[in-house]
Design an enzyme around this catalytic site. Structure first.
Site, PDB file in Angstrom:
ATOM      1  N   ASP A 156       3.903   4.317   8.359  1.00  0.00           N
ATOM      2  CA  ASP A 156       2.982   4.575   7.139  1.00  0.00           C
ATOM      3  C   ASP A 156       2.062   3.576   6.707  1.00  0.00           C
ATOM      4  OD1 ASP A 156       5.044   3.977   6.014  1.00  0.00           O
ATOM      5  OD2 ASP A 156       4.897   6.035   4.912  1.00  0.00           O
ATOM      6  N   GLU A 191       1.557   8.731   1.249  1.00  0.00           N
ATOM      7  CA  GLU A 191       1.559   8.904  -0.239  1.00  0.00           C
ATOM      8  C   GLU A 191       0.900   9.653  -1.098  1.00  0.00           C
ATOM      9  OE1 GLU A 191       3.453   7.269  -2.491  1.00  0.00           O
ATOM     10  OE2 GLU A 191       4.179   5.341  -0.989  1.00  0.00           O
TER      11      GLU A 191
HETATM   12  C1  LIG Z   1       9.485   7.375  -0.214  1.00  0.00           C
HETATM   13  C2  LIG Z   1       8.215   7.540  -1.180  1.00  0.00           C
HETATM   14  O1  LIG Z   1       8.466   7.048  -2.173  1.00  0.00           O
HETATM   15  N1  LIG Z   1       7.632   8.870  -1.074  1.00  0.00           N
HETATM   16  C3  LIG Z   1       6.418   9.053  -1.848  1.00  0.00           C
HETATM   17  C4  LIG Z   1       5.582  10.300  -1.273  1.00  0.00           C
HETATM   18  C5  LIG Z   1       4.960  10.672  -1.781  1.00  0.00           C
HETATM   19  C6  LIG Z   1       4.592  12.527  -2.076  1.00  0.00           C
HETATM   20  C7  LIG Z   1       3.240  13.180  -2.921  1.00  0.00           C
HETATM   21  N2  LIG Z   1       2.682  12.100  -3.273  1.00  0.00           N
HETATM   22  C8  LIG Z   1       4.262  13.098  -4.623  1.00  0.00           C
HETATM   23  O2  LIG Z   1       3.984  12.801  -5.137  1.00  0.00           O
HETATM   24  O3  LIG Z   1       5.325  14.557  -4.605  1.00  0.00           O
HETATM   25  C9  LIG Z   1       7.254   9.622  -3.237  1.00  0.00           C
HETATM   26  O4  LIG Z   1       6.730  10.226  -4.205  1.00  0.00           O
HETATM   27  O5  LIG Z   1       8.178   9.968  -3.372  1.00  0.00           O
END
Ligand SMILES: CC(=O)N[C@@H](CCC[C@H](N)C(=O)O)C(=O)O
EC number: 3.5.1.47
Length: 377
Positions: free
Chosen positions: A71, A130
């Protein structure tokens, strides 16, 4: 004394300086394309999708296609490290390690450009992990209809594990997620006349507390859920009662069923706030990510391969409440994700995240061995 750094550490530092938010990764895409176009092109096919890039390396005698995904987006965080290659974008930072993910992927593309395997390889540089999520729409794209891997893998940096280790598990690795945006509108007014207003700061505070009760009272204690409100905004100045407030957060659940239940309860509590505080509320669940569920057999085989053929310390970890839109790719394509140890005092999404760069060449080395083995089996 001059210290030499590896080309992929140099790339990481350059990418670290230009973090961009989801679907705005224009400089990042150009940087990646310039690099990819500088490689020998005989076996490469490069296509762009929005701000992402897909690179196919044609195999010698392909019987399958192996996918690898990195990503590429950053986060809206003001960096607080004291690194000499600090983010040049004042309010954006690679605070989730995607600069590492990209430089490792470029290292792998470079390796396989010079060391062809029998199978086709597909490297996916995916935007907007993200948010709002690039994996799901990318999967629907014509490019991926043509280039659909038979197997896929990806990594995520893990600040809590040392360099030289990975952490992984079969089955569920990351949670289901849903963003959460709530707008409250009441009646503002003079701070001295609260009885003539409906104060949205008070309503917002009450709602934050009530939301926490969903996890403790509505979700099976043997299941798991998280509701985090990461941002509250409201009001204008200290002596005016706020007419509006906005809450921004995220919901995480280990099961799909709990996600539906939590959302229903969020809606019910918001209805209660509307009645109790005589205000209007709007709710938006933003983007949702499907859980990351590792294919049991492929994960087991990967662990076995590393244990037998490399010095990687494989840690069997528990599932985490993080989310990843790689889950959508795994819903469609057998494969797995693993944590790569990078040993940072500060964690993911922290303004002082500072992963150890030794992990970059280390990862390129053991992942290329594994892909070489899979690509020639
Ligand atoms: C690995 C990681 O930190 N991923 C993010 C993905 C965010 C998804 C979305 N924006 C949300 O906040 O639900 C994470 O915050 O886990």
């Amino acid at each position: 004394m001059s210290t030499t750094i590896s080309p992929f550490v140099k790339i990481r530092r350059e990418l670290h300086q230009i973090p961009e938010l989801g679907f705005q990764e224009f400089k990042t895409q150009k940087y990646l394309l310039d690099y990819l176009q500088s490689l020998p092109q005989e076996r490469l096919e490069i296509k762009t999708w929005k701000t992402g890039i897909l690179v196919k390396i044609n195999g010698l005698k392909p019987s399958k296609m192996i996918g690898y995904r990195a990503d590429i987006d950053g986060l809206p965080i003001v960096e607080e490290t004291e690194l000499p290659f600090l983010s040049e974008h004042l309010d954006q930072m690679h605070a989730c390690g995607h600069d590492f993910h990209m430089s490792i992927a470029l290292g792998l593309v470079t390796y396989f450009t010079n060391n062809a395997v029998n199978d086709d390889l597909l490297f996916i540089f995916q935007p907007a992990e993200e948010g709002p999520g690039g994996a799901e729409p990318m999967l629907q794209s014509d490019i991926m209809k043509e280039w659909m891997p038979d197997q896929i893998l990806a990594l995520h940096i893990a600040p809590e594990y040392p360099v030289g280790s990975i952490a992984v598990k079969e089955g569920l690795l990351f949670a289901n997620t849903s963003e959460l945006f709530i707008d409250l509108k009441g009646k503002g007014g003079h701070a001295a006349y609260p009885h003539k207003t409906n104060d949205m700061v008070v309503a917002a505070c009450s709602l934050v507390t009530q939301l926490q009760s969903i996890v403790s009272r509505n979700v099976d204690p043997l299941d798991s859920a998280v509701i985090t409100i990461g941002k509250i905004t409201g009001g204008t100045v200290q002596n005016i009662i706020a007419e509006r407030a906005r809450l921004e957060g995220t919901i995480r659940t280990l099961s799909v069923e709990s996600m539906a239940k939590v959302k229903k309860r969020v809606e019910a509590l918001i209805k209660g706030i509307e009645v109790g505080y005589e205000c209007e509320a709007q709710i938006d669940f933003g983007c949702m990510y499907h859980q990351v569920y590792n294919h049991e057999e492929l994960t087991r085989e990967f662990i076995g391969y590393l244990n037998e053929n490399t010095d990687v310390n494989v840690i069997e970890c528990k599932e985490a409440m993080t989310g990843e839109d790689f889950g959508y790719l795994l819903e469609r394509i057998p494969g797995f994700m693993f944590w790569l140890g990078v040993d940072s005092e500060y964690g993911l999404h922290h303004a002082k995240l500072n992963p150890k760069e030794d992990a970059i060449d280390y990862a390129i080395s053991f992942i290329s061995k594994y892909i070489q083995y899979k690509g020639n089996e």
